[in-house]
Design a protein around this motif. Structure first.
Motif: not given
Length: 322
Positions: A70-71, A79-80, A136-137, A143-146
């Motif tokens: 994802e990143i 990708w999640h 993320d900023k 949200i689920n990744s964090k």
């Protein structure tokens, strides 16, 4: 294709989406932390013996790879992780918490090797979470990744505590088994069944070098338990085998060692004249079990070196027949 591409020699690298960025880019730092985390989880997975925990850790590694993708791609919709992935790791946390009582205090890692390794992974997960918040900023993440990385650090915390408790239980069980084993040791005595199995082992060894021998086993008092006479063995070998076994118990030493001490000028010179059962040449050895002499074995029929070899072999394989 070569492992090294030289494309990063200038301090830049490519993301999955094709963007070329500095190796100091915050996303690259995040990818490095995620790689470090999953690599350390791999080390833990290799060290842990419990198959179920191995599966839990491997699932975490798969989910971390999803966050990596994802990143690197910048597309949280491709990708999640799902909410079910978060719920699954929360259930694991609840299960470990319900299995033990976790004290509300600062921990001191290092109770045992596995728990210490898991605590290191937990610290890496916490560091990774902090970097993901920074990423993320600027590059919004799903949200689920964090949330997942946050829960992963919690999972590793309770897993480390569980491995501490489990380690103490295993240590206690091992201690009990050892104590029971020691009690059995005290009662172990040579008997006909053990003697026959031991003689069979030695006979097979003698056959492998084409040597007919006589073999004798005595108890801790030097009393004969069993004797075996292979075809072709010299008649006198039986008496010699019995006396060698007796001598090794009576004097608490192998007869080849006694041979050295019975030479002229040595401390036991002439000892064989005090008892006609004392033999001062090799082939007799005391049989010990956890340091205690419980009997002796005597072998005769070959050269001194061959008899010594076979009697020592009998001592070496003794624990295989009990």
């Amino acid at each position: 294709m070569s492992v090294y591409t030289k494309t990063g020699d200038d301090g830049n690298t490519f993301l999955l989406n094709g963007d070329r960025v500095s190796k100091y880019d915050l996303r690259i730092k995040a990818l490095g932390n995620l790689d470090e985390l999953t690599s350390h989880l791999g080390y833990i997975k290799a060290k842990i013996k419990d198959d179920e925990i191995k599966k839990e850790i491997e699932k975490a590694q798969i989910n971390i790879k999803m966050i990596l993708s994802e990143i690197a791609d910048g597309k949280s919709d491709k990708w999640h992780l799902s909410e079910d992935d978060v719920l699954a790791i929360e259930r694991l946390i609840d299960n470990y918490q319900n299995a033990m009582q976790i004290q509300d205090k600062f921990i001191l890692p290092g109770e045992n090797e596995i728990s210490a390794l898991v605590d290191i992974a937990r610290a890496i997960a916490r560091r990774t979470e902090r970097i993901l918040i920074e990423v993320d900023k600027k590059y919004p993440l799903d949200i689920n990744s964090k949330v997942y990385i946050n829960r992963l650090s919690d999972y590793l915390f309770v897993l480390a505590r569980y491995m501490e408790v489990r380690g103490k239980i295993e240590e206690k069980v091992t201690s009990i088994i050892k104590e029971q084993y020691k009690k059995v040791d005290k009662d172990l005595k040579l008997n006909l069944n053990i003697a026959k199995k031991l003689m069979e082992k030695v006979e097979k060894k003698a056959e492998s070098i084409n040597l007919p021998v006589a073999i004798a086993i005595v108890d801790m008092s030097g009393n004969l338990i069993a004797a075996h006479f292979m075809d072709g063995t010299l008649l006198e070998s039986m008496n010699l085998a019995i006396n060698k076994a007796y001598t090794s118990v009576a004097l608490k030493m192998p007869t080849h060692e006694l041979s050295k001490l019975s030479q002229p000028g040595e401390s036991l010179y002439g000892i064989n004249t005090t008892d006609n059962r004392i033999v001062v040449f090799g082939g007799g050895c005391p049989i010990k079990y956890h340091g205690k002499i419980i009997g002796g074995i005597g072998v005769s029929g070959g050269t001194a070196e061959q008899d010594i070899e076979l009697s020592l072999y009998g001592v070496d394989v003794f624990e295989e027949v009990i």
